[in-house]
Design an enzyme around this catalytic site. Sequence first.
Site, mmCIF file in Angstrom:
data_model
loop_
_atom_site.group_PDB
_atom_site.id
_atom_site.type_symbol
_atom_site.label_atom_id
_atom_site.label_comp_id
_atom_site.label_asym_id
_atom_site.label_seq_id
_atom_site.Cartn_x
_atom_site.Cartn_y
_atom_site.Cartn_z
ATOM 1 N N GLU A 78 -13.041 -1.608 11.469
ATOM 2 C CA GLU A 78 -12.885 -0.905 10.196
ATOM 3 C C GLU A 78 -13.926 -1.319 9.147
ATOM 4 O OE1 GLU A 78 -9.052 -1.521 8.460
ATOM 5 O OE2 GLU A 78 -9.586 -0.479 6.606
ATOM 6 N N GLU A 117 0.816 -1.219 0.000
ATOM 7 C CA GLU A 117 0.000 0.000 0.000
ATOM 8 C C GLU A 117 0.851 1.272 0.000
ATOM 9 O OE1 GLU A 117 -2.747 -0.586 3.297
ATOM 10 O OE2 GLU A 117 -4.052 -1.781 2.005
ATOM 11 N N ASP A 160 -8.543 -8.641 3.921
ATOM 12 C CA ASP A 160 -8.318 -7.501 4.807
ATOM 13 C C ASP A 160 -9.464 -7.309 5.797
ATOM 14 O OD1 ASP A 160 -7.297 -5.234 5.921
ATOM 15 O OD2 ASP A 160 -7.603 -3.940 4.172
HETATM 16 C C1 GCV Z 1 -2.718 0.925 8.452
HETATM 17 C C2 GCV Z 1 -6.115 -1.682 5.401
HETATM 18 C C3 GCV Z 1 -6.504 -0.392 6.044
HETATM 19 C C4 GCV Z 1 -5.340 0.550 6.177
HETATM 20 C C5 GCV Z 1 -4.264 -0.165 6.978
HETATM 21 C C6 GCV Z 1 -3.897 -1.442 6.250
HETATM 22 C C7 GCV Z 1 -2.875 -2.255 7.017
HETATM 23 O O1 GCV Z 1 -5.795 -1.493 4.072
HETATM 24 O O2 GCV Z 1 -7.529 0.186 5.312
HETATM 25 O O3 GCV Z 1 -5.775 1.695 6.838
HETATM 26 O O4 GCV Z 1 -3.137 0.661 7.123
HETATM 27 O O5 GCV Z 1 -5.031 -2.244 6.094
HETATM 28 O O6 GCV Z 1 -3.303 -3.162 7.715
HETATM 29 O O7 GCV Z 1 -1.705 -1.983 6.914
#
Ligand code: GCV
Length: 865
Positions: free
Chosen positions: A406, A299, A378
């Site tokens: 989340e 990411e 995720d």
């Molecule tokens: C901290 C997902 C979340 C991100 C998070 C990522 C991760 O993509 O949306 O906010 O980043 O997971 O676990 O690294």
Amino acid sequence: MLLCVFLCSSAVKAETGREAWLRYPPLSAELKRRYTNMPERISMSSQSPVLEAARSELIRGLSSLLARKIYPDDKAASRAIVLGTVESIKKGALSDLRVPQQIDEYGFWLKSHRLLGAQSILIVGQNDLAVLYGVFDLLSKVSRGEDVSALNEVQSPSAKIRWVDQWDNLDGSIERGYAGRSIFFDVGNVQRDLTRAAEYARLLASIGINGCNINNVNANPRLLENDFLPQIARIADVFRPWGVRLSLSVDLSSPKIIGGLDTFDPLDPKVAAWWHEKADEIYKLIPDFGGFTVKADSEGRVGPASYRRTPADAANVLARALASHGGIVFYRAFVYDHHLDWRDPKADRARAAYDIFHPLDGKFDDNVIIQIKHGPIDFQAREPVSPLFSGMEKTNEAIELQVTQEYTGQQRHLVYLAPMWKELLDFDTNDAKQKEGIATEPQSARRNEESESDERRYVKSLVAGKIFRRPIGGYVAVVNAGIEENWLGHPFAMANLYAYGRLAWNPNLSARRVCQEWARLTFENDPIVVRTVSDIAMNSWRTYENYTGFLGTQTLTDITGSHYGPNIESSEENGWGQWHRADHEGIGMDRSMETGTGYVGQYRPAVAKMYESVATTPDELLLFFHHVLYTRVLHSGKTVIQHVYDSHYEGADEVAEFVREWRTLKGKIDEQRYAEVLRRLQYQQGHATVWRDAICNYFLRLSGIADAKGRSGNFPNRTEAESMRLTGYVPVDVKPWENASGSNAIECRDSNGCSATFQFVGGPEVNEAAAELPHFKKYEIDVEYFDQYNGASRFRVFVSGRKVDEWAADDHFPANKVGGDSSTRRRICGVELRPGDQIRIEGIPDGEEHAGLDYVETLPESDDP
Ligand code: GCV
């Protein structure tokens, strides 16, 4: 009816939730009688800050619960609660004590003991921290009214690693945090007042958590700078008495960004030397520092791929810097390419972790743990277990769970996640169809036994390192507690934190039993409260799944934005790889070996065989593994499309049922938390309807197949805002279309306000429904409006000129426009309506929020609570 809920007072004292499950309220006279013989002196067989904390906690808890004076007395040999380690306790009168062999590292023994003719309780641990855990356990028992007169119980944690992660940023914000700002940081510095950080450590210790990574895995290298580390050390100081080791997320490019090197290549000796020096510097300030967590090549984060190195190269350079100090590297397996080609039928994000880490098995140092998200994508509402758990035999593992919700309603929806975690932990990676042969109920007296056979490779045994005799491993959960009084926003969200700690300690506990404990400690010992709270909680995950992500489509939310409301197409046709490949004939990702992406082949043979075939894949994961027609008949006997309609209506109805059940607790728990939960459940009821309608309407249009029960796309008691008589209000398109009823909303661009009026006609459906309700008296008016964070519009509702309600749209939903994230329901109860009445809604915009309205529903009201 709604207003009354807020105005009525209750006899039970108001509570904010800050004390969580450590409230220690005075016990009822009846329960107190069970502890008449409870010793009132506390003695310690040795001294340390952790033992001091243990003793203070015991005094604080018992004196409050029993309303008696409890005091320290190190000389007390009998009629005392004696705290000590296995080594230190065998002194004086206890020199002949026979301590059970099976107390593991961090295990404790609670023992009622007759000493010099009087009753004592011994709390014995392998070390000071274990004694602290024993103290919390005894306090929990007394708080719940358990008999402690004949204790003889050994408990040991299932795994060495039981950590939490916080995704806190230096500026004080928290990524995916839903309960306010950071308790650690503010505007670039560590908070001056660390009271909440210390309280958090106490809460964590009380459920056996022994580590906390305090900053976002999207790490800011600034934390490692030498002028900043002393600030970090202040947090470690407040954690220490509670045995919570502090660790930090690090950015792998730190040697370059803050170290001034021209590279961060993990195999460059300069880079290795930099990390060594950095670790030494940290340990001078924080001798019990836990280690580093790493998110790399994921990411947008840089990583070893920049130098064509592997995650093992990167993890080991850090591990070697930490090893001599006892530090650990948590290297996250959440590594994937978010620029996948969605046109490629073989592309599959779910494959990434296994494809990258399985070939590296055995290449990681012994103080590296691969931190694996529970599923291959995720933290979705439903995913299969990650195949990586069974894909590494010579590498330490930890399962990463998410307490912060989340993708599961962001603490605005009540979702108790322990049933989901239990399914994951109890999953046998060797043969998922085998039923677990061990008890899931609590260990009776002795210790929690686990099957460690090679045949049964449960996820819980793999992560604990028990199958392949790994030196460390266990559990990490992303918590993201914030500065709000009750830590996580929704009072029920704390059940998830509690359950996480309890299951990391003993994954054989049942989700219900853990919830019952939490309910007793958090609310009341009243059996009605305990039953109602746990019934709601136990149904809540399945309910959420019912209205947000059917048959393994994960969570049909806005995956490129808020991760909150519905947005079905946001998963499709982009590089993020959360595709469900829905078209007008069918839906699902083909991940089979035969015709799909081959992901199924990452599981061990028996599990792979099960998922390879459509016929043997469980319904709840069908669309994760296979692309099928909407007309396919499921194991349940329904077609896929009818399941879509039914599950969404069931889900929304179940939330309505939660509201009814919760209302029965009025007066049985304190008014503050009662009203807070009710407010949130009522909101959830409205939002579940938004989800229901969005998904049902979308698949109705896409498939062209009608709902056999005639509900989807048919809303008899609803008046669309755009069809009302508008003064000032203008119709607007909502995107995506399914996120507003009729695809449109109305907005007011006149700062003086606008109005929308319609005539109440009653109509056959309303009258029919009224006839079915025996106690029918009045109507409820549901106003579906939009509440954005960028304004606080005001609304007023009039019936034939008489004002019946007014409110401000001043909540902070994750939305700056009308749509599925901001769509909100105001329920106005007990309104007398006659056919011909004019219902007028006035909206006054504020800031960027234009008093958006979607529709109004008028329904006969029953006398149900
Ligand atoms: C901290 C997902 C979340 C991100 C998070 C990522 C991760 O993509 O949306 O906010 O980043 O997971 O676990 O690294």
